[in-house]
Scaffold this active site. Structure first.
Site, PDB file in Angstrom:
ATOM      1  N   SER A  15     -17.236 -66.347 123.820  1.00 54.87           N
ATOM      2  CA  SER A  15     -17.005 -65.703 122.519  1.00 54.87           C
ATOM      3  C   SER A  15     -16.908 -64.183 122.671  1.00 54.87           C
ATOM      4  O   SER A  15     -16.175 -63.531 121.918  1.00 54.87           O
ATOM      5  CB  SER A  15     -18.076 -66.110 121.508  1.00 54.87           C
ATOM      6  OG  SER A  15     -19.333 -65.626 121.871  1.00 54.87           O
ATOM      7  N   MET A  93     -22.853 -65.903 134.557  1.00 53.65           N
ATOM      8  CA  MET A  93     -24.245 -66.201 134.866  1.00 53.65           C
ATOM      9  C   MET A  93     -24.517 -66.265 136.370  1.00 53.65           C
ATOM     10  O   MET A  93     -25.117 -67.212 136.868  1.00 53.65           O
ATOM     11  CB  MET A  93     -24.643 -67.520 134.174  1.00 53.65           C
ATOM     12  CG  MET A  93     -24.529 -67.447 132.665  1.00 53.65           C
ATOM     13  SD  MET A  93     -25.535 -66.087 131.998  1.00 53.65           S
ATOM     14  CE  MET A  93     -25.353 -66.345 130.241  1.00 53.65           C
ATOM     15  N   ILE A  96     -24.258 -60.609 141.317  1.00 56.43           N
ATOM     16  CA  ILE A  96     -23.119 -60.089 142.073  1.00 56.43           C
ATOM     17  C   ILE A  96     -23.635 -59.583 143.429  1.00 56.43           C
ATOM     18  O   ILE A  96     -24.634 -58.861 143.488  1.00 56.43           O
ATOM     19  CB  ILE A  96     -22.485 -58.901 141.291  1.00 56.43           C
ATOM     20  CG1 ILE A  96     -22.068 -59.339 139.890  1.00 56.43           C
ATOM     21  CG2 ILE A  96     -21.338 -58.277 142.054  1.00 56.43           C
ATOM     22  CD1 ILE A  96     -20.888 -60.233 139.819  1.00 56.43           C
ATOM     23  N   ASN A 110     -22.038 -55.013 132.296  1.00 55.35           N
ATOM     24  CA  ASN A 110     -22.548 -56.307 131.823  1.00 55.35           C
ATOM     25  C   ASN A 110     -23.109 -56.133 130.417  1.00 55.35           C
ATOM     26  O   ASN A 110     -23.538 -55.037 130.041  1.00 55.35           O
ATOM     27  CB  ASN A 110     -23.668 -56.780 132.758  1.00 55.35           C
ATOM     28  CG  ASN A 110     -24.235 -58.126 132.352  1.00 55.35           C
ATOM     29  OD1 ASN A 110     -23.484 -59.049 132.000  1.00 55.35           O
ATOM     30  ND2 ASN A 110     -25.544 -58.262 132.375  1.00 55.35           N
ATOM     31  N   HIS A 112     -26.066 -57.798 127.881  1.00 50.36           N
ATOM     32  CA  HIS A 112     -27.269 -58.634 127.963  1.00 50.36           C
ATOM     33  C   HIS A 112     -27.925 -58.694 126.587  1.00 50.36           C
ATOM     34  O   HIS A 112     -28.063 -57.662 125.924  1.00 50.36           O
ATOM     35  CB  HIS A 112     -28.232 -58.040 129.002  1.00 50.36           C
ATOM     36  CG  HIS A 112     -29.435 -58.891 129.218  1.00 50.36           C
ATOM     37  ND1 HIS A 112     -29.407 -60.035 130.004  1.00 50.36           N
ATOM     38  CD2 HIS A 112     -30.692 -58.803 128.727  1.00 50.36           C
ATOM     39  CE1 HIS A 112     -30.603 -60.601 129.984  1.00 50.36           C
ATOM     40  NE2 HIS A 112     -31.397 -59.866 129.222  1.00 50.36           N
TER      41      HIS A 112
HETATM   42  C1  GAR Z   1     -23.927 -63.479 125.533  1.00 45.46           C
HETATM   43  O1  GAR Z   1     -24.888 -63.472 124.504  1.00 45.46           O
HETATM   44  C2  GAR Z   1     -24.334 -62.533 126.638  1.00 45.46           C
HETATM   45  O2  GAR Z   1     -25.046 -61.414 126.173  1.00 45.46           O
HETATM   46  C3  GAR Z   1     -25.203 -63.414 127.484  1.00 45.46           C
HETATM   47  O3  GAR Z   1     -24.552 -64.651 127.495  1.00 45.46           O
HETATM   48  C4  GAR Z   1     -23.897 -64.832 126.250  1.00 45.46           C
HETATM   49  C5  GAR Z   1     -22.500 -65.331 126.512  1.00 45.46           C
HETATM   50  O4  GAR Z   1     -21.916 -65.802 125.334  1.00 45.46           O
HETATM   51  N1  GAR Z   1     -25.367 -62.877 128.806  1.00 45.46           N
HETATM   52  C6  GAR Z   1     -26.477 -62.980 129.500  1.00 45.46           C
HETATM   53  O5  GAR Z   1     -27.475 -63.565 129.120  1.00 45.46           O
HETATM   54  C7  GAR Z   1     -26.435 -62.295 130.861  1.00 45.46           C
HETATM   55  N2  GAR Z   1     -27.726 -62.242 131.468  1.00 45.46           N
HETATM   56  P1  GAR Z   1     -20.343 -66.018 125.263  1.00 45.46           P
HETATM   57  O6  GAR Z   1     -19.949 -66.855 126.482  1.00 45.46           O
HETATM   58  O7  GAR Z   1     -20.118 -66.755 123.985  1.00 45.46           O
HETATM   59  O8  GAR Z   1     -19.708 -64.659 125.294  1.00 45.46           O
END
Ligand code: GAR
Length: 204
Positions: A15, A93, A96, A110, A112
């Site tokens: 998203s 996820m 790197i 990134n 978070h």
């Molecule tokens: C997002 O909320 C992002 O901040 C998080 O994964 C989600 C991905 O949602 N990232 C982490 O937790 C990284 N450590 P999406 O695939 O719908 O964009």
């Protein structure tokens, strides 16, 4: 390598990828151009989103490679072939390794879902709820070799409500992400972000 040529890395729903694509369509990504989606999960919904948006994708399963270094070397080769200058992690996820970090040092960001350094790592939203904080939020940061440890570029807060579930809090955090990430990516693509030690500054 122009920082305007962007590869978005994502592992799941995508998203945030969609929000970045939408921002580009609406002229809110500055000089930024999303040239490539990279995903380690070829079956993830984000791959379908890229196809619908007409954005090329590189879908590689890490387990098809001898190790993480070989997997990332294949990605770096494709990034360089496409003259990518900025790597935008959006729900990617994986940690790197130096194979990708070294050629792109200072050019990987990134997002978070917490106010780092609180609640690094997996399930940041669940961690925040379990801890009982009243305020959490979103962080955009440069990526270094650690887990969510790189210099912070921008943060925005989200209040935790007493009745919040993981789903309701995630929904509000996502809305903040969709606004914040394009703003920061635009600033980087336009060359308005400078880094002095750990201190990142956005001009303009
Ligand atoms: C997002 O909320 C992002 O901040 C998080 O994964 C989600 C991905 O949602 N990232 C982490 O937790 C990284 N450590 P999406 O695939 O719908 O964009």
């Amino acid at each position: 390598m122009a920082q305007s040529r962007i590869a978005v890395f994502a592992s799941g729903q995508g998203s945030n990828f969609a929000a970045l694509v939408q921002a580009q369509r609406e002229g809110r990504l500055g000089a930024g151009r999303i040239e490539l989606l990279v995903s380690d999960k070829p079956e993830a919904p984000v791959a379908q989103r890229a196809e619908e948006a007409g954005i090329p994708s590189l879908l590689l399963r890490p387990k098809d490679f001898a190790g993480r270094e070989q997997y990332e070397a294949a990605i770096v080769a494709e990034l360089q072939r496409r003259d990518i200058g900025l790597v935008v992690l959006a729900g990617y996820m994986r940690l790197i390794s130096p194979v990708l970090l070294e050629p792109y040092v200072g050019r990987i960001v990134n997002i978070h879902p917490s106010l780092l350094p609180a609640f690094a790592g997996k399930d940041a939203i669940g961690q925040a709820l379990d801890y009982g904080v009243k305020l959490t939020g979103v962080t955009v940061h440069f990526v270094d070799g650690g887990m969510d440890t790189g210099p912070v570029i921008a943060q925005r807060s989200v209040e935790v409500q007493p009745e919040d579930t993981a789903e309701s809090l995630a929904e509000r955090i996502h809305q903040v992400e969709y606004a914040l990430y394009p703003e920061v990516v635009a600033a980087i693509a336009d060359g308005r972000v400078t880094l002095n030690g750990r201190k990142a500054v956005i001009a303009g």
